[in-house]
Design a protein around this motif. Sequence first.
Motif, short mmCIF file in Angstrom:
data_model
loop_
_atom_site.label_atom_id
_atom_site.label_comp_id
_atom_site.label_asym_id
_atom_site.label_seq_id
_atom_site.Cartn_x
_atom_site.Cartn_y
_atom_site.Cartn_z
N UNK A 171 0.84 -1.18 0.00
CA UNK A 171 0.00 0.00 0.00
C UNK A 171 0.89 1.24 0.00
N UNK A 172 0.60 2.14 -0.94
CA UNK A 172 1.29 3.42 -1.00
C UNK A 172 0.32 4.52 -0.62
N UNK A 173 0.73 5.38 0.30
CA UNK A 173 -0.05 6.57 0.64
C UNK A 173 0.22 7.63 -0.41
N UNK A 174 -0.84 8.27 -0.88
CA UNK A 174 -0.73 9.34 -1.86
C UNK A 174 -1.54 10.53 -1.31
N UNK A 175 -0.93 11.30 -0.38
CA UNK A 175 -1.69 12.33 0.33
C UNK A 175 -2.26 13.44 -0.54
N UNK A 176 -1.67 13.69 -1.70
CA UNK A 176 -2.16 14.77 -2.57
C UNK A 176 -3.32 14.34 -3.47
N UNK A 177 -3.73 13.08 -3.41
CA UNK A 177 -4.87 12.61 -4.20
C UNK A 177 -6.14 13.12 -3.53
N UNK A 178 -6.89 13.97 -4.24
CA UNK A 178 -8.03 14.61 -3.58
C UNK A 178 -9.35 14.55 -4.35
N UNK A 179 -9.32 14.05 -5.60
CA UNK A 179 -10.56 14.08 -6.39
C UNK A 179 -10.52 13.00 -7.47
N UNK A 180 -11.61 12.90 -8.19
CA UNK A 180 -11.70 11.89 -9.26
C UNK A 180 -10.72 12.18 -10.39
N UNK A 204 6.29 10.75 -11.49
CA UNK A 204 6.26 11.37 -12.82
C UNK A 204 4.91 12.05 -13.10
N UNK A 205 3.85 11.51 -12.50
CA UNK A 205 2.52 12.09 -12.68
C UNK A 205 2.27 13.27 -11.72
N UNK A 206 3.25 13.53 -10.84
CA UNK A 206 3.12 14.67 -9.94
C UNK A 206 2.61 14.35 -8.55
N UNK A 207 2.64 13.08 -8.18
CA UNK A 207 2.14 12.65 -6.87
C UNK A 207 3.23 11.97 -6.07
N UNK A 208 3.53 12.52 -4.91
CA UNK A 208 4.47 11.85 -4.00
C UNK A 208 3.77 10.70 -3.32
N UNK A 209 4.52 9.66 -3.04
CA UNK A 209 3.93 8.50 -2.35
C UNK A 209 4.91 7.97 -1.32
N UNK A 210 4.35 7.37 -0.29
CA UNK A 210 5.13 6.70 0.74
C UNK A 210 4.46 5.38 1.08
N UNK A 211 5.22 4.46 1.57
CA UNK A 211 4.62 3.18 1.99
C UNK A 211 3.77 3.39 3.22
N UNK A 212 2.66 2.68 3.23
CA UNK A 212 1.74 2.77 4.38
C UNK A 212 2.30 1.99 5.55
N UNK A 235 10.08 -4.70 -7.30
CA UNK A 235 10.33 -3.95 -8.54
C UNK A 235 9.05 -3.26 -9.02
N UNK A 236 7.92 -3.93 -8.89
CA UNK A 236 6.64 -3.33 -9.29
C UNK A 236 6.30 -2.14 -8.40
N UNK A 237 6.61 -2.24 -7.12
CA UNK A 237 6.34 -1.15 -6.19
C UNK A 237 7.22 0.06 -6.53
N UNK A 238 8.49 -0.18 -6.80
CA UNK A 238 9.38 0.92 -7.21
C UNK A 238 8.91 1.54 -8.52
#
Length: 64
Positions: free
Chosen positions: A3-12, A56-64, A45-48
């Motif tokens: 699970x990756x947290x993507x805190x900037x994801x806010x809408x559809x 690249x799409x503009x969203x930072x992510x961290x492992x949950x 490798x898939x997670x990386x």
Amino acid sequence: MTILNVPDMSCSHCVARITKALEAENLTFKVLLDTKTVEIDGDEAAVRQAAAALDDAGYESTRA
């Protein structure tokens, strides 16, 4: 599954951009807006690869 947290994801629109970026990488995943997470089904490798595609799409992510 990782699970990756993507805190900037806010809408559809965010979900659509993330989905498009991960589909382009041929990954198995689920995007969950309500928890602002992405579930990646695959090895390290898939997670990386997913984290790089999110970046690249503009969203930072961290492992949950």
